[in-house]
Scaffold this motif. Structure first.
Motif, PDB file in Angstrom:
ATOM      1  N   ASP A  81     -28.510 -29.581   1.955  1.00 34.92           N
ATOM      2  CA  ASP A  81     -27.260 -29.816   2.681  1.00 34.92           C
ATOM      3  C   ASP A  81     -26.896 -28.661   3.607  1.00 34.92           C
ATOM      4  O   ASP A  81     -26.165 -28.850   4.580  1.00 34.92           O
ATOM      5  CB  ASP A  81     -26.118 -30.077   1.702  1.00 34.92           C
ATOM      6  CG  ASP A  81     -25.936 -28.953   0.688  1.00 34.92           C
ATOM      7  OD1 ASP A  81     -26.950 -28.458   0.157  1.00 34.92           O
ATOM      8  OD2 ASP A  81     -24.776 -28.562   0.418  1.00 34.92           O
ATOM      9  N   LYS A  82     -27.389 -27.467   3.326  1.00 41.37           N
ATOM     10  CA  LYS A  82     -27.110 -26.320   4.183  1.00 41.37           C
ATOM     11  C   LYS A  82     -28.145 -26.149   5.295  1.00 41.37           C
ATOM     12  O   LYS A  82     -27.909 -25.420   6.261  1.00 41.37           O
ATOM     13  CB  LYS A  82     -27.077 -25.029   3.352  1.00 41.37           C
ATOM     14  CG  LYS A  82     -25.917 -24.910   2.365  1.00 41.37           C
ATOM     15  CD  LYS A  82     -25.946 -23.550   1.685  1.00 41.37           C
ATOM     16  CE  LYS A  82     -24.716 -23.312   0.814  1.00 41.37           C
ATOM     17  NZ  LYS A  82     -24.766 -24.083  -0.436  1.00 41.37           N
ATOM     18  N   ALA A  83     -29.297 -26.797   5.163  1.00 40.29           N
ATOM     19  CA  ALA A  83     -30.405 -26.574   6.082  1.00 40.29           C
ATOM     20  C   ALA A  83     -29.994 -26.839   7.534  1.00 40.29           C
ATOM     21  O   ALA A  83     -29.232 -27.758   7.824  1.00 40.29           O
ATOM     22  CB  ALA A  83     -31.576 -27.482   5.706  1.00 40.29           C
ATOM     23  N   SER A 111     -18.655 -32.885   8.654  1.00 41.16           N
ATOM     24  CA  SER A 111     -18.431 -34.269   8.264  1.00 41.16           C
ATOM     25  C   SER A 111     -19.543 -34.735   7.328  1.00 41.16           C
ATOM     26  O   SER A 111     -20.620 -34.128   7.253  1.00 41.16           O
ATOM     27  CB  SER A 111     -18.418 -35.166   9.498  1.00 41.16           C
ATOM     28  OG  SER A 111     -19.712 -35.204  10.103  1.00 41.16           O
ATOM     29  N   LYS A 112     -19.279 -35.811   6.638  1.00 41.43           N
ATOM     30  CA  LYS A 112     -20.294 -36.396   5.765  1.00 41.43           C
ATOM     31  C   LYS A 112     -21.528 -36.777   6.576  1.00 41.43           C
ATOM     32  O   LYS A 112     -22.664 -36.586   6.133  1.00 41.43           O
ATOM     33  CB  LYS A 112     -19.725 -37.615   5.055  1.00 41.43           C
ATOM     34  CG  LYS A 112     -20.752 -38.364   4.215  1.00 41.43           C
ATOM     35  CD  LYS A 112     -20.147 -39.617   3.597  1.00 41.43           C
ATOM     36  CE  LYS A 112     -21.219 -40.494   2.974  1.00 41.43           C
ATOM     37  NZ  LYS A 112     -20.650 -41.745   2.401  1.00 41.43           N
ATOM     38  N   GLU A 113     -21.329 -37.285   7.785  1.00 38.07           N
ATOM     39  CA  GLU A 113     -22.444 -37.704   8.622  1.00 38.07           C
ATOM     40  C   GLU A 113     -23.322 -36.523   9.002  1.00 38.07           C
ATOM     41  O   GLU A 113     -24.563 -36.621   9.011  1.00 38.07           O
ATOM     42  CB  GLU A 113     -21.927 -38.411   9.881  1.00 38.07           C
ATOM     43  CG  GLU A 113     -21.300 -39.769   9.627  1.00 38.07           C
ATOM     44  CD  GLU A 113     -19.950 -39.688   8.921  1.00 38.07           C
ATOM     45  OE1 GLU A 113     -19.271 -38.628   9.031  1.00 38.07           O
ATOM     46  OE2 GLU A 113     -19.587 -40.669   8.234  1.00 38.07           O
ATOM     47  N   GLU A 114     -22.705 -35.381   9.319  1.00 37.53           N
ATOM     48  CA  GLU A 114     -23.488 -34.200   9.677  1.00 37.53           C
ATOM     49  C   GLU A 114     -24.261 -33.677   8.470  1.00 37.53           C
ATOM     50  O   GLU A 114     -25.444 -33.318   8.573  1.00 37.53           O
ATOM     51  CB  GLU A 114     -22.581 -33.096  10.224  1.00 37.53           C
ATOM     52  CG  GLU A 114     -23.337 -31.842  10.624  1.00 37.53           C
ATOM     53  CD  GLU A 114     -22.450 -30.787  11.244  1.00 37.53           C
ATOM     54  OE1 GLU A 114     -22.962 -29.699  11.555  1.00 37.53           O
ATOM     55  OE2 GLU A 114     -21.232 -31.038  11.411  1.00 37.53           O
ATOM     56  N   ILE A 115     -23.612 -33.648   7.318  1.00 35.77           N
ATOM     57  CA  ILE A 115     -24.281 -33.190   6.101  1.00 35.77           C
ATOM     58  C   ILE A 115     -25.455 -34.108   5.777  1.00 35.77           C
ATOM     59  O   ILE A 115     -26.559 -33.646   5.458  1.00 35.77           O
ATOM     60  CB  ILE A 115     -23.288 -33.147   4.925  1.00 35.77           C
ATOM     61  CG1 ILE A 115     -22.205 -32.092   5.178  1.00 35.77           C
ATOM     62  CG2 ILE A 115     -24.014 -32.852   3.617  1.00 35.77           C
ATOM     63  CD1 ILE A 115     -21.030 -32.176   4.225  1.00 35.77           C
ATOM     64  N   LYS A 116     -25.238 -35.410   5.899  1.00 37.82           N
ATOM     65  CA  LYS A 116     -26.308 -36.362   5.605  1.00 37.82           C
ATOM     66  C   LYS A 116     -27.483 -36.189   6.561  1.00 37.82           C
ATOM     67  O   LYS A 116     -28.654 -36.239   6.151  1.00 37.82           O
ATOM     68  CB  LYS A 116     -25.779 -37.788   5.681  1.00 37.82           C
ATOM     69  CG  LYS A 116     -26.845 -38.833   5.345  1.00 37.82           C
ATOM     70  CD  LYS A 116     -26.277 -40.245   5.344  1.00 37.82           C
ATOM     71  CE  LYS A 116     -27.376 -41.265   5.052  1.00 37.82           C
ATOM     72  NZ  LYS A 116     -26.858 -42.661   5.026  1.00 37.82           N
ATOM     73  N   ALA A 155     -23.226 -37.981   0.469  1.00 38.63           N
ATOM     74  CA  ALA A 155     -24.266 -37.910   1.502  1.00 38.63           C
ATOM     75  C   ALA A 155     -25.641 -37.742   0.868  1.00 38.63           C
ATOM     76  O   ALA A 155     -26.616 -38.402   1.262  1.00 38.63           O
ATOM     77  CB  ALA A 155     -23.972 -36.755   2.459  1.00 38.63           C
ATOM     78  N   ALA A 156     -25.735 -36.856  -0.128  1.00 39.78           N
ATOM     79  CA  ALA A 156     -27.022 -36.605  -0.773  1.00 39.78           C
ATOM     80  C   ALA A 156     -27.511 -37.828  -1.537  1.00 39.78           C
ATOM     81  O   ALA A 156     -28.713 -38.152  -1.517  1.00 39.78           O
ATOM     82  CB  ALA A 156     -26.905 -35.406  -1.710  1.00 39.78           C
ATOM     83  N   LEU A 157     -26.610 -38.523  -2.226  1.00 42.99           N
ATOM     84  CA  LEU A 157     -27.013 -39.715  -2.972  1.00 42.99           C
ATOM     85  C   LEU A 157     -27.490 -40.818  -2.037  1.00 42.99           C
ATOM     86  O   LEU A 157     -28.422 -41.577  -2.372  1.00 42.99           O
ATOM     87  CB  LEU A 157     -25.849 -40.209  -3.834  1.00 42.99           C
ATOM     88  CG  LEU A 157     -25.545 -39.359  -5.074  1.00 42.99           C
ATOM     89  CD1 LEU A 157     -24.234 -39.801  -5.718  1.00 42.99           C
ATOM     90  CD2 LEU A 157     -26.687 -39.439  -6.093  1.00 42.99           C
ATOM     91  N   GLU A 158     -26.898 -40.922  -0.868  1.00 40.58           N
ATOM     92  CA  GLU A 158     -27.347 -41.929   0.096  1.00 40.58           C
ATOM     93  C   GLU A 158     -28.759 -41.619   0.584  1.00 40.58           C
ATOM     94  O   GLU A 158     -29.604 -42.516   0.688  1.00 40.58           O
ATOM     95  CB  GLU A 158     -26.363 -42.001   1.266  1.00 40.58           C
ATOM     96  CG  GLU A 158     -25.036 -42.643   0.894  1.00 40.58           C
ATOM     97  CD  GLU A 158     -24.019 -42.605   2.026  1.00 40.58           C
ATOM     98  OE1 GLU A 158     -24.414 -42.275   3.171  1.00 40.58           O
ATOM     99  OE2 GLU A 158     -22.829 -42.911   1.777  1.00 40.58           O
TER     100      GLU A 158
END
Length: 455
Positions: A81-83, A111-116, A155-158
Motif C-alpha cells: 500500500d505504500k509502494a 483515496s482508496k482508489e489511489e491506495i488500490k 483496497a487490499a482485500l479487493e
C-alpha cells in the motif's frame, strides 16, 4: 480441456545439480518430476527460448535446455500500500523516524482508489519477476478514524480477490504502537472478519511494548490467526522485544504461527546476547525475515564511522534452524526509495550483506526466497513435487552462480500450470560484428564448466 505440459532438460538446483529433470504437468499440478540420465534429445519439443507463451495444443512439449526452474518466489514481508508513494511523500534525512512521521501525516490524503492502484501495480510487478505469494503489512492509522483505517483494508482485500488466480496475497494490518486502544483492537478484529490473514505491529516502537504484545497475542488467540511483527528495527542493542515475543509464542504453543521481521538490534549487541535471543526464537518455533535493502538504507543514520548497517545475523539465524526469509519490504516510498519487487535482486543484496558467496551459501540464498519463506507464510502445496500445484519460475540461467551474477530479466512465470508471463526473445546487438563477438565469447566463457580457450 486441461492441457498437459512436459518440460525436458530442466535444472532443479534445490533438489540436485547432478542431473537434469523432465517435469510433467496435468490438471494444473505436477504429475511427475523425473531425474534424467543425461540430456534428453527432444526434437518435437519447442525450445523454451523460442516459445512465445501460447499454445492451444492438448499437449505442450518444451525443452528448457538446462535452464533453472525454481518454485515460485515467496515475498514474506512487503508494504504494497505504500509502494510508489515517494513522489507524494519524501524523506530528506533518509531516516526511519522521518519516514514514519511524513507518511503518517500524508496518509489521510490518499483515496482508496489511489491506495488500490499502488497495491495492484506493486503486486503485479512482483508477480512479473516470479513471486507467487506476497505477504503485505498494511497501514492502519486508526487515530484518523476507523473509516480511514478500513480504507486500506478494503483496497487490499479487493486486490487480493482480483489477483487470486495469479498469486496469493496475505494481509497483516499494522496495529498502532502509539494508541493500542479498544477501538484499535475492535477495528483489527473486524478486519480479520473481513478477510485479512493475521495481525501485525511494531511493538518495539511502543512506550510499553510488553503489555502491547500481550494484548495482540490475546486477540490473535481469540481470532485464531497468525502474528507477524516488525521486531527491534533499531541500532539500539537494548531493543529486545524479540525475547517477550518468543516467550509468548512458547506459552501459546504457536510453533509456525509467529514471525519476526527486521531484527536489526541483533546485529548491534554482543554475541552472547544475540545467541540467547536466537535460541529462544528457535525454541519457540518462530519464523524470521531479513529486509536487507531497506535496512542497509535506513540503519546507522546517526552513527559516525564505523557505521552500523542494521542487517540482522543471517548466518546465525539459519544455523539455529530458524526459517529465515529474505524479502522486499518497501518499494520507492519514504522508507526505501529503491526496490522493484524482484526477489532475485533481494537475494543478491542478502548475499552481499551477509557475506554469502560460497557455492553452498549461494544455494542457501535461493532457499531464502523460496523454501524458507514458504514455511514462514505457511504456503500450502509448495514445491516442485508430484501432487503440488505447478507454480514455478523458469529463469535464463543454468547455475545458481549465473543466476546471482547475471540476474536474468528473461523469466517464465507459471501458476497452477498456466503461464502468466513468458520471456521475450533474446536481445541482440545492433552491430552484426558485435553480435558475432558476443556469441563466440559466451560460447567460450560460461557458468557451467571451464573450457580450454583457443584462438
Amino acid at each position: 480441456m486441461e492441457q498437459e505440459v512436459v518440460i525436458f532438460n530442466a535444472s532443479l538446483p534445490l533438489q540436485s545439480e547432478e542431473t537434469l529433470y523432465t517435469l510433467a504437468i496435468g490438471g494444473g499440478k505436477w504429475t511427475s518430476v523425473t531425474a534424467q540420465t543425461g540430456e534428453v534429445e527432444a526434437p518435437e519439443a519447442v525450445c523454451l527460448d523460442k516459445w512465445n507463451g501460447s499454445s492451444a495444443d492438448a499437449r505442450l512439449l518444451l525443452d528448457a535446455k538446462g535452464k533453472i526452474v525454481l518454485p515460485g518466489f515467496v515475498d514474506a514481508h512487503m508494504h504494497l500500500d505504500k509502494a510508489f508513494s515517494l513522489p507524494q511523500v519524501g524523506n530528506v534525512s533518509g531516516t526511519l523516524g522521518e519516514a514514519v512521521v511524513n507518511y503518517a501525516a500524508a496518509a489521510p490524503r490518499f483515496s482508496k482508489e489511489e491506495i488500490k492502484a499502488r497495491i495492484m501495480r506493486s503486486a503485479l510487478q512482483s508477480i512479473s519477476y516470479g513471486t507467487v505469494v506476497l505477504r503485505s503489512h498494511l497501514d492502519f492509522h486508526i487515530k484518523h478514524g476507523k473509516d480511514f483505517a478500513m480504507r486500506t483494508i478494503e483496497a487490499a482485500l479487493e486486490v487480493k480477490a482480483e489477483l487470486k488466480p495469479y498469486a496469493e496475497l496475505q494481509l497483516f494490518p499494522l496495529l498502532p504502537y502509539f494508541e493500542f486502544s479498544e477501538a484499535a483492537l475492535d477495528a483489527a478484529e473486524e478486519s480479520v472478519a473481513m478477510g485479512v490473514t493475521g495481525l501485525g505491529g511494531a511493538p518495539h516502537l511502543s512506550p510499553n511494548p510488553d503489555p502491547d504484545i500481550d494484548r495482540l497475542f490475546a486477540l490473535a488467540d481469540k481470532l485464531g490467526c497468525p502474528v507477524d511483527l516488525h521486531t527491534d528495527e533499531s541500532d539500539d542493542p537494548n531493543q529486545r522485544t524479540a525475547i517477550h515475543i518468543a516467550r509468548r509464542a512458547m506459552e501459546y504453543g504457536w510453533r509456525g504461527k509467529v514471525t519476526a521481521g527486521h531484527l536489526c538490534s541483533l546485529a548491534a549487541m554482543k554475541d552472547e546476547d544475540a545467541a540467547m535471543i536466537i535460541g529462544l526464537m528457535a525454541e519457540a518455533g518462530m519464523g524470521a525475515v531479513t529486509l536487507p535493502g531497506a535496512n542497509l538504507y535506513l540503519q546507522g543514520r546517526h552513527d559516525a564511522f564505523p557505521v552500523r548497517r542494521g542487517v540482522t545475523r543471517v548466518k546465525e539465524l539459519l544455523a539455529a534452524g530458524i526459517p529465515l526469509a529474505a524479502a522486499s519490504d518497501n518499494m520507492h516510498d519514504p522508507f526505501h526509495p529503491f526496490g522493484r519487487g524482484d526477489l532475485l535482486l533481494i537475494g543478491l543484496v542478502t548475499a552481499y550483506a551477509a557475506h554469502m558467496g560460497s557455492p553452498a551459501e549461494m544455494r542457501e540464498v535461493l532457499r531464502m526466497i523460496t523454501e524458507y519463506p514458504a514455511r514462514v507464510t505457511g504456503a500450502d502445496g509448495y514445491g516442485i513435487l508430484p501432487g503440488n500445484p505447478a507454480t514455478f519460475v523458469a529463469l535464463d540461467a543454468r547455475t545458481p552462480e549465473e543466476l546471482l551474477t547475471m540476474l536474468p530479466e528473461r523469466r517464465w512465470v507459471w501458476r497452477g500450470g498456466t503461464c502468466l508471463k513468458a520471456a521475450p526473445a533474446k536481445e541482440k546487438w545492433s552491430s552484426a560484428l558485435l553480435q558475432g563477438y558476443w556469441e563466440d565469447s559466451c560460447e567460450r566463457v560460461d557458468f557451467v564448466q571451464k573450457r580450454a580457450l583457443t584462438l
